[in-house]
Scaffold this active site. Structure first.
Site, PDB file in Angstrom:
ATOM      1  N   CYS A   2       7.185  37.491 -21.281  1.00  0.00           N
ATOM      2  CA  CYS A   2       8.385  38.302 -21.155  1.00  0.00           C
ATOM      3  C   CYS A   2       8.774  38.857 -22.520  1.00  0.00           C
ATOM      4  O   CYS A   2       8.635  38.200 -23.544  1.00  0.00           O
ATOM      5  CB  CYS A   2       9.577  37.542 -20.597  1.00  0.00           C
ATOM      6  SG  CYS A   2       9.283  36.838 -18.988  1.00  0.00           S
ATOM      7  N   ARG A  27       3.612  41.563 -23.447  1.00  0.00           N
ATOM      8  CA  ARG A  27       4.103  40.193 -23.249  1.00  0.00           C
ATOM      9  C   ARG A  27       4.254  39.832 -21.771  1.00  0.00           C
ATOM     10  O   ARG A  27       4.539  38.689 -21.431  1.00  0.00           O
ATOM     11  CB  ARG A  27       5.459  40.027 -23.943  1.00  0.00           C
ATOM     12  CG  ARG A  27       5.410  40.249 -25.436  1.00  0.00           C
ATOM     13  CD  ARG A  27       6.772  40.083 -26.037  1.00  0.00           C
ATOM     14  NE  ARG A  27       7.218  38.721 -25.965  1.00  0.00           N
ATOM     15  CZ  ARG A  27       6.974  37.793 -26.867  1.00  0.00           C
ATOM     16  NH1 ARG A  27       6.282  38.088 -27.941  1.00  0.00           N
ATOM     17  NH2 ARG A  27       7.412  36.569 -26.720  1.00  0.00           N
ATOM     18  N   TRP A  74       6.915  38.494 -17.289  1.00  0.00           N
ATOM     19  CA  TRP A  74       5.730  37.755 -16.839  1.00  0.00           C
ATOM     20  C   TRP A  74       6.300  36.638 -15.975  1.00  0.00           C
ATOM     21  O   TRP A  74       6.958  35.726 -16.476  1.00  0.00           O
ATOM     22  CB  TRP A  74       4.960  37.197 -18.032  1.00  0.00           C
ATOM     23  CG  TRP A  74       3.655  36.575 -17.637  1.00  0.00           C
ATOM     24  CD1 TRP A  74       2.467  37.215 -17.449  1.00  0.00           C
ATOM     25  CD2 TRP A  74       3.387  35.186 -17.396  1.00  0.00           C
ATOM     26  NE1 TRP A  74       1.482  36.316 -17.094  1.00  0.00           N
ATOM     27  CE2 TRP A  74       2.023  35.065 -17.052  1.00  0.00           C
ATOM     28  CE3 TRP A  74       4.169  34.031 -17.429  1.00  0.00           C
ATOM     29  CZ2 TRP A  74       1.432  33.845 -16.755  1.00  0.00           C
ATOM     30  CZ3 TRP A  74       3.572  32.808 -17.121  1.00  0.00           C
ATOM     31  CH2 TRP A  74       2.219  32.732 -16.792  1.00  0.00           C
ATOM     32  N   ASN A  98      13.712  35.173 -21.926  1.00  0.00           N
ATOM     33  CA  ASN A  98      12.303  34.836 -22.117  1.00  0.00           C
ATOM     34  C   ASN A  98      12.225  33.338 -22.337  1.00  0.00           C
ATOM     35  O   ASN A  98      12.849  32.827 -23.262  1.00  0.00           O
ATOM     36  CB  ASN A  98      11.750  35.581 -23.347  1.00  0.00           C
ATOM     37  CG  ASN A  98      10.355  35.097 -23.727  1.00  0.00           C
ATOM     38  OD1 ASN A  98       9.590  34.666 -22.876  1.00  0.00           O
ATOM     39  ND2 ASN A  98      10.044  35.167 -25.003  1.00  0.00           N
ATOM     40  N   GLY A  99      11.493  32.641 -21.482  1.00  0.00           N
ATOM     41  CA  GLY A  99      11.369  31.188 -21.623  1.00  0.00           C
ATOM     42  C   GLY A  99      11.460  30.530 -20.265  1.00  0.00           C
ATOM     43  O   GLY A  99      11.317  31.188 -19.219  1.00  0.00           O
ATOM     44  N   GLU A 479     -16.330  31.647 -26.208  1.00  0.00           N
ATOM     45  CA  GLU A 479     -15.440  32.771 -26.508  1.00  0.00           C
ATOM     46  C   GLU A 479     -15.871  34.017 -25.729  1.00  0.00           C
ATOM     47  O   GLU A 479     -15.046  34.738 -25.161  1.00  0.00           O
ATOM     48  CB  GLU A 479     -15.432  33.026 -28.030  1.00  0.00           C
ATOM     49  CG  GLU A 479     -14.723  34.286 -28.495  1.00  0.00           C
ATOM     50  CD  GLU A 479     -13.263  34.382 -28.064  1.00  0.00           C
ATOM     51  OE1 GLU A 479     -12.709  33.414 -27.514  1.00  0.00           O
ATOM     52  OE2 GLU A 479     -12.677  35.465 -28.247  1.00  0.00           O
ATOM     53  N   GLU A 486     -11.458  37.200 -18.709  1.00  0.00           N
ATOM     54  CA  GLU A 486     -10.075  37.622 -18.902  1.00  0.00           C
ATOM     55  C   GLU A 486      -9.856  39.085 -18.551  1.00  0.00           C
ATOM     56  O   GLU A 486      -8.873  39.423 -17.906  1.00  0.00           O
ATOM     57  CB  GLU A 486      -9.747  37.363 -20.383  1.00  0.00           C
ATOM     58  CG  GLU A 486      -8.356  37.689 -20.814  1.00  0.00           C
ATOM     59  CD  GLU A 486      -8.119  37.298 -22.271  1.00  0.00           C
ATOM     60  OE1 GLU A 486      -9.095  37.214 -23.055  1.00  0.00           O
ATOM     61  OE2 GLU A 486      -6.957  37.101 -22.633  1.00  0.00           O
ATOM     62  N   HIS A 502     -28.826  19.842 -16.152  1.00  0.00           N
ATOM     63  CA  HIS A 502     -28.159  18.663 -15.593  1.00  0.00           C
ATOM     64  C   HIS A 502     -27.239  19.029 -14.435  1.00  0.00           C
ATOM     65  O   HIS A 502     -26.322  18.286 -14.112  1.00  0.00           O
ATOM     66  CB  HIS A 502     -27.404  17.912 -16.701  1.00  0.00           C
ATOM     67  CG  HIS A 502     -28.338  17.415 -17.759  1.00  0.00           C
ATOM     68  ND1 HIS A 502     -29.193  16.360 -17.563  1.00  0.00           N
ATOM     69  CD2 HIS A 502     -28.604  17.877 -19.002  1.00  0.00           C
ATOM     70  CE1 HIS A 502     -29.933  16.173 -18.642  1.00  0.00           C
ATOM     71  NE2 HIS A 502     -29.594  17.082 -19.531  1.00  0.00           N
ATOM     72  N   LYS A 601       0.352  38.257 -23.441  1.00  0.00           N
ATOM     73  CA  LYS A 601      -0.195  38.061 -24.777  1.00  0.00           C
ATOM     74  C   LYS A 601       0.264  36.759 -25.403  1.00  0.00           C
ATOM     75  O   LYS A 601      -0.502  36.056 -26.047  1.00  0.00           O
ATOM     76  CB  LYS A 601       0.228  39.250 -25.647  1.00  0.00           C
ATOM     77  CG  LYS A 601      -0.270  39.197 -27.078  1.00  0.00           C
ATOM     78  CD  LYS A 601      -1.737  39.491 -27.120  1.00  0.00           C
ATOM     79  CE  LYS A 601      -2.304  39.415 -28.519  1.00  0.00           C
ATOM     80  NZ  LYS A 601      -3.772  39.246 -28.467  1.00  0.00           N
TER      81      LYS A 601
HETATM   82  O1  M6R Z   1      -1.257  33.339 -29.827  1.00  0.00           O
HETATM   83  P1  M6R Z   1      -2.282  32.274 -29.689  1.00  0.00           P
HETATM   84  O2  M6R Z   1      -3.458  32.484 -30.584  1.00  0.00           O
HETATM   85  O3  M6R Z   1      -1.740  30.892 -29.854  1.00  0.00           O
HETATM   86  O4  M6R Z   1      -2.800  32.405 -28.208  1.00  0.00           O
HETATM   87  C1  M6R Z   1      -3.691  31.482 -27.657  1.00  0.00           C
HETATM   88  C2  M6R Z   1      -4.291  31.999 -26.370  1.00  0.00           C
HETATM   89  O5  M6R Z   1      -3.294  32.219 -25.421  1.00  0.00           O
HETATM   90  C3  M6R Z   1      -5.061  33.298 -26.576  1.00  0.00           C
HETATM   91  O6  M6R Z   1      -6.052  33.159 -27.546  1.00  0.00           O
HETATM   92  C4  M6R Z   1      -5.714  33.754 -25.266  1.00  0.00           C
HETATM   93  O7  M6R Z   1      -6.699  32.841 -24.884  1.00  0.00           O
HETATM   94  C5  M6R Z   1      -6.283  35.158 -25.434  1.00  0.00           C
HETATM   95  N1  M6R Z   1      -5.667  36.036 -24.489  1.00  0.00           N
HETATM   96  C6  M6R Z   1      -7.745  35.223 -25.261  1.00  0.00           C
HETATM   97  O8  M6R Z   1      -8.229  36.507 -25.474  1.00  0.00           O
END
Ligand code: M6R
Length: 606
Positions: A2, A27, A74, A98-99, A479, A486, A502, A601
């Protein structure tokens, strides 16, 4: 999660809110809404869906209001409907939040006995009623906020309008970010800097429990005991241009291309006489000398960076490193001892689980180093030492440049720690020189964009894909898989190549796409055997390897060959290729690259 905005001043509040919300949409983007002072009343207009739906609903009207608040959501409590959208209004209070209010059910029951009736499923509407009930009692917005804070459990940043104080916007935060900013027309409250960078770079960071009141260009602050507070005004280093797409079709594409610059900006200021030096960041000399164990905690992409960090630090400095998902660490009562230190990695500096892990380490007397991109964020402020990465604003939900600079920090810390542990200077100098060399080679991977993109286009109809690798390649596989899932929504699993047989190899059938990472010379024969195992079962293999490594073309269907570097430094080149694969797969599948479904984000809730 949010984004919130508030404005009071000479500009059109509606237009400020819409502009800010467009820059905060990363956000969360389930719904959006505004509340505007119009004459003697507050008008609430909100709409489910993207900001464009709200714009449509607002039409050409509402331009005259000079004070308002806005929200991009969000969803946490309640589905993304019009009713659950913010702002929420109860009695004489209208707010955006937000929260997460954790005790909202208990508060709801109590407020219902006072006659409050709720239309939404949200915790935020309960908070509005609670603040209103306190306002009814005290008649003072400030006291109402203070009293409500005593009762609210969980995390929040609110921007609030009180009937009875037209043209004034209040804000308060605990556990969720909030800044106040000013220009010569008025003041702004916002979740994050990009919301206001188009107007001003002058801002104030609110601390935990702090309250702000903004009316035109006048902003006043109070601490959590409601004592007046004088705060230092900060000039942001980020510019509006950095927070915009700058001619690229997607933020993610722009951010991928910014990596060579971001790496230089992050690494070069930390070098003195050819070796890493963090004294300007406040890290004491010899910090790692007596450290027996390091604990890294992070989430998502930052967690995978931590895994690379573990390999680098253990190899070079021989300090044992434990890496934890922050969300798990906080509930597993970790065994921590003397002479240990912690590293929290976070782009946003606001990730709730990472912040909780930081607090746990501190409570247990473990010194914490934070590696953070957003200046002044909660993790940056609460850590004992904060080493900022200089990636600039990262807007795309998928993290790209932030990962690369975090990994670069891992190299620097590994070399620094190695020095503290007595590793010879010549070896450390050579590592540092190799790091600079690999950074200078990153543009060469960007030049391979079209070739890598052509492979990604073949994933248009893929349902399932496997990333495999060993050692550092396995960390990168995780990664790469996260990035692909994602934004392209292709089911994807990362597997340590040697572990496949395995169980998971039973999922390989004719045509299953497998991306095999093979950049580690010492592991190459083993990795190639594992690739042959999947190929023999019909997998369509893309091999990502490096110049100079002896791979035989029969091991794969397609090949991407990165510039030659020592395998230790391969992650910085490899990750760019994996980002390009994910981006292009998402584009050919028609996905919303920068705003993937269900995501936000900055994950400020558990
Ligand atoms: O802001 P942060 O680095 O703490 O965020 C951690 C994860 O939420 C963030 O890296 C998320 O996995 C990304 N959207 C991946 O691309």
């Amino acid at each position: 999660m949010c984004g919130i905005i508030g404005y009071s001043g000479e500009r059109s509040a509606c237009s400020v809110c819409l502009t800010a919300l467009a820059n905060l949409e990363y956000r969360g983007y389930d719904s959006a809404g505004v509340a505007l002072w119009e004459g003697d009343t507050v008008q609430v207009i909100k709409a489910q869906g993207r900001l464009s739906c709200l714009r449509e609903r607002l039409g050409q009207g509402h331009g005259a209001s000079r004070c308002g608040i806005g929200h991009t959501r969000w969803a946490t409590h309640g589905s993304p409907t019009d009713i659950n959208s913010h702002p929420h209004r109860q009695g004489r209070v209208t707010l955006v939040h937000n929260g997460i209010i954790e005790n909202y059910l208990e508060l709801r029951a109590e407020l219902e006995t006072l006659g409050y009736r709720f239309v939404s499923e949200t915790d935020s509407e309960i908070a509005a009623a609670l603040i209103d009930s306190c306002y009814v009692r005290s008649g003072s917005p400030l006291e109402a906020i203070g009293a409500a804070m005593e009762r609210l459990e969980g995390s929040y940043a609110f921007a609030i309008l009180f009937d009875g104080e037209p043209g004034v916007v209040y804000g308060v935060r605990k556990g969720s970010p909030l800044i106040a900013a000013v220009d010569d027309t008025g003041c702004f409250l916002a979740s994050d800097l990009p919301a206001v960078l188009g107007y001003t770079r002058e801002h104030y960071l609110l601390g935990e429990g702090e309250v702000v009141r903004g009316e035109g260009t006048q902003v006043c602050f109070w601490d959590r005991e409601l004592r007046p507070l004088s705060k230092k005004r900060i000039t942001a280093e980020w510019s509006m241009e950095e927070a915009q797409k700058g001619g690229y079709d997607y933020f993610m594409l722009k951010e991928i291309h910014e990596q060579p610059r971001a790496l230089r900006d992050t690494v070069l200021p930390r070098l003195r006489d050819g070796l890493p030096d963090f004294t300007a960041d406040g890290l004491p000399e010899g910090f790692f000398r007596n450290i027996r164990k390091l604990n890294i905690a992070a989430c998502g992409t930052a967690l995978y960076c931590g895994m690379v960090g573990k390999a680098l630090i253990e190899r070079l400095a021989r300090i044992p490193v434990e890496v934890d998902m922050a969300s798990e660490l906080r509930y597993r009562n970790p065994i921590l001892g003397e002479n240990e230190a912690a590293v929290i990695i976070s782009q946003s500096g606001e990730t709730a689980d990472s912040l909780a892990a930081l607090r746990l380490f501190k409570e247990r007397g473990i010194p914490v180093i934070a590696i953070v991109n957003v200046v002044g964020s909660s993790i940056a402020r609460e850590a004992d030492y904060c080493l900022y990465t200089y990636a600039g604003p990262e807007i795309a939900v998928a993290s790209t440049k932030a990962y690369s600079v975090q990994v670069a920090m891992m190299y620097l810390l590994a070399i620094l720690a190695a020095g503290d542990k007595g590793v010879e200077e010549a070896a450390r100098r050579s590592e540092t020189a190799d790091l600079l060399r690999v950074i200078s080679l990153t543009p060469r991977v960007l030049e391979m964009y079209d070739q890598i993109g052509r492979y990604a286009a073949t994933l248009r109809d893929a349902h399932s894909l496997f990333y495999i690798g060993r050692g550092l390649d396995y960390s990168l596989a995780m990664e790469g898989a996260l990035k692909l899932k994602e934004i392209s929504y292709i089911h994807c699993e990362a597997y340590a190549a040697g572990e496949l047989k395995h169980g998971t190899i039973s999922l390989i059938t004719e045509g299953t796409p497998v991306i095999a990472l093979a950049t580690q010379a010492d592991l190459l024969p083993k990795t190639l055997s594992n690739i042959r195992e999947v190929k023999a079962r019909g997998a369509r293999v893309l091999l990502v390897t490096m110049e100079g490594l002896p791979v035989d073309d029969t091991a794969c269907d397609e090949k991407i060959v990165l510039p030659a570097v020592d395998g230790r430094f391969a992650p910085l080149l490899l990750v760019i290729a994996l980002q390009i694969i994910a981006l292009n797969a998402a584009i050919v599948r028609g996905c919303d690259v920068d705003k993937p479904r269900n995501l936000a984000k900055s994950v400020t809730v558990e």
